[in-house]
Motif scaffolding. Sequence first.
Motif, PDB file in Angstrom:
ATOM      1  N   THR A   1      14.083 107.907  60.541  1.00 35.30           N
ATOM      2  CA  THR A   1      13.039 107.465  60.542  1.00 35.30           C
ATOM      3  C   THR A   1      11.021 108.354  60.581  1.00 35.30           C
ATOM      4  O   THR A   1      11.527 109.391  61.483  1.00 35.30           O
ATOM      5  CB  THR A   1      12.702 106.782  62.203  1.00 35.30           C
ATOM      6  N   THR A   2      10.591 107.950  59.713  1.00 34.61           N
ATOM      7  CA  THR A   2       9.234 108.720  59.832  1.00 34.61           C
ATOM      8  C   THR A   2       8.308 108.316  60.659  1.00 34.61           C
ATOM      9  O   THR A   2       7.424 107.116  60.628  1.00 34.61           O
ATOM     10  CB  THR A   2       8.498 108.915  58.452  1.00 34.61           C
ATOM     11  N   VAL A   3       7.462 108.982  61.633  1.00 34.88           N
ATOM     12  CA  VAL A   3       6.899 108.071  62.823  1.00 34.88           C
ATOM     13  C   VAL A   3       5.220 109.361  62.084  1.00 34.88           C
ATOM     14  O   VAL A   3       5.426 110.377  62.285  1.00 34.88           O
ATOM     15  CB  VAL A   3       6.614 108.734  64.085  1.00 34.88           C
ATOM     16  N   PHE A   4       4.656 109.350  62.238  1.00 31.61           N
ATOM     17  CA  PHE A   4       2.995 109.148  62.166  1.00 31.61           C
ATOM     18  C   PHE A   4       2.261 109.372  63.775  1.00 31.61           C
ATOM     19  O   PHE A   4       2.331 108.394  63.886  1.00 31.61           O
ATOM     20  CB  PHE A   4       1.842 108.248  60.215  1.00 31.61           C
TER      21      PHE A   4
ATOM     22  N   GLY B   1       2.383 107.722  52.290  1.00 31.90           N
ATOM     23  CA  GLY B   1       2.357 106.055  52.957  1.00 31.90           C
ATOM     24  C   GLY B   1       3.978 106.116  53.099  1.00 31.90           C
ATOM     25  O   GLY B   1       4.659 104.875  53.704  1.00 31.90           O
ATOM     26  N   LYS B   2       4.634 105.686  51.645  1.00 25.50           N
ATOM     27  CA  LYS B   2       5.798 105.372  51.510  1.00 25.50           C
ATOM     28  C   LYS B   2       7.240 105.447  52.928  1.00 25.50           C
ATOM     29  O   LYS B   2       7.899 104.854  52.510  1.00 25.50           O
ATOM     30  CB  LYS B   2       6.431 105.694  50.298  1.00 25.50           C
ATOM     31  N   ASP B   3       6.687 106.153  53.057  1.00 26.64           N
ATOM     32  CA  ASP B   3       7.593 106.981  53.536  1.00 26.64           C
ATOM     33  C   ASP B   3       7.939 106.426  55.153  1.00 26.64           C
ATOM     34  O   ASP B   3       8.891 107.487  56.333  1.00 26.64           O
ATOM     35  CB  ASP B   3       7.999 109.026  54.466  1.00 26.64           C
ATOM     36  N   ILE B   4       6.850 106.144  55.337  1.00 29.53           N
ATOM     37  CA  ILE B   4       6.220 105.987  56.960  1.00 29.53           C
ATOM     38  C   ILE B   4       6.607 104.553  57.913  1.00 29.53           C
ATOM     39  O   ILE B   4       6.107 104.057  57.124  1.00 29.53           O
ATOM     40  CB  ILE B   4       5.023 106.183  57.223  1.00 29.53           C
TER      41      ILE B   4
ATOM     42  N   LYS C   1      -3.338  98.957  52.090  1.00 34.08           N
ATOM     43  CA  LYS C   1      -3.418  99.710  51.330  1.00 34.08           C
ATOM     44  C   LYS C   1      -2.239  99.986  50.696  1.00 34.08           C
ATOM     45  O   LYS C   1      -1.961 100.031  49.105  1.00 34.08           O
ATOM     46  CB  LYS C   1      -4.662  99.954  51.141  1.00 34.08           C
ATOM     47  N   TYR C   2      -1.638 101.432  51.381  1.00 34.34           N
ATOM     48  CA  TYR C   2      -0.616 102.177  50.672  1.00 34.34           C
ATOM     49  C   TYR C   2       0.662 101.419  51.162  1.00 34.34           C
ATOM     50  O   TYR C   2       1.095 102.461  51.268  1.00 34.34           O
ATOM     51  CB  TYR C   2      -1.500 104.033  51.041  1.00 34.34           C
ATOM     52  N   ALA C   3       0.636 101.018  52.545  1.00 27.37           N
ATOM     53  CA  ALA C   3       2.230 101.634  53.056  1.00 27.37           C
ATOM     54  C   ALA C   3       2.750  99.899  53.855  1.00 27.37           C
ATOM     55  O   ALA C   3       3.096 100.314  54.661  1.00 27.37           O
ATOM     56  CB  ALA C   3       2.092 102.656  54.498  1.00 27.37           C
TER      57      ALA C   3
END
Length: 343
Positions: A1-4, A72-75, A113-115
Amino acid sequence: TTVFVSGATGFIALHVVDDLLKAGYKVIGSGRSKEKNDGLLKKFNNNPNLSMEVVEDIAAPNAFDEAFQKRGKDIKVVLHIASPVQFNTTDFENDLLIPAVNGTESILEAIKKYAADTVEKVVITSSVAALAAPTDMSNNGFVVNEESWNKDTWESCQADAITAYCGSKKFAERAAWDFVKENQSAIKFTISTINPGFVFGPQLFTNSLKNGINSSSAIIAKLVRSKASGKFYNFSGPFIDVRDVSKAHLAAFENPKCAGRRLFLCEDLFCSQDVVDVLNEEFPQLKGKIATGEPGSGPGYLAKNCCKCDNSETKRLLGFKFHSFKNCIVDTASQLLEVQNEA
Ligand code: NDP
């Protein structure tokens, strides 16, 4: 899991990044410049699970677009921690209110918009300042809990820098809840907010103290460096240890029960007098050299000059014990003294 993690270079966020990495998450942080970001990566020994994006100014329109367009696609999880914490300004709108609100709106817009398909959880670092206005915080008949809202308006919060900072946290948090309400069909994430009292405790990296200090830690630093005959401003309010604030950021997205909730982080009420008492009692090298005020008068002062806090709901949801005041202050001051002794 990726966290921003936005504002990854800050006092609280560094602990959060560290806890996330230790728990096995991949972390994408944002910082204001390539230099700051490289410095952070180095501090974490270039951990392969950590990467950084530059978001120079959260006040700018679409500030987070580039980062989310790219990553975004990873988050899956977003922790929005960046917000101005400074009291040395008279331009309240440009230095506090607008960046706080724009930053919150632009990170949520960027996700939309992106994720929109990938982000499931968003945690907003708000504050007790969003729960109570300074005039309520100093009212001993006022009880703050997870349902409370700072009563100040955009106009009334511009009385002074502290009131404006509190307003910035209120309006930023409000913007987040409004965004979720208005965009139900376009997003899939739920939000939680973290509403801490004054945050004290050690810096994750001792040597960060050589490049200045964040605002809440500066309150303790000033008392550690006070003069024996010195007077001090008696700050008062709820407090919480930074290590617990960090842990709560993870719980806020890991525990499904925290979705849609405000987590009010308070271990107890404190005032500067209580800090000075702990410093004098616990550090023989400070005793007699720093301010003493009126030892033991803290609880009486708080009973008269501070609101009450009820965060039983948050404690029930989180289910872990917070660091005690003494432990928090001793660990904060020990680190400050370590750096002072090296200098
Ligand atoms: P810090 O000042 O250490 O962290 C704030 C972070 O936000 C920094 O990384 C800072 O970057 C970044 N930031 C501020 N303004 C901007 C901007 N205009 N554009 C981009 N980045 C910006 O303080 P804390 O760690 O204490 O605060 C973190 C969060 O916790 C904030 O949201 C604060 O309101 C909240 N909070 C803090 C409490 C406390 O007592 N410490 C209590 C309750 C809530 P840089 O340093 O590079 O400017």
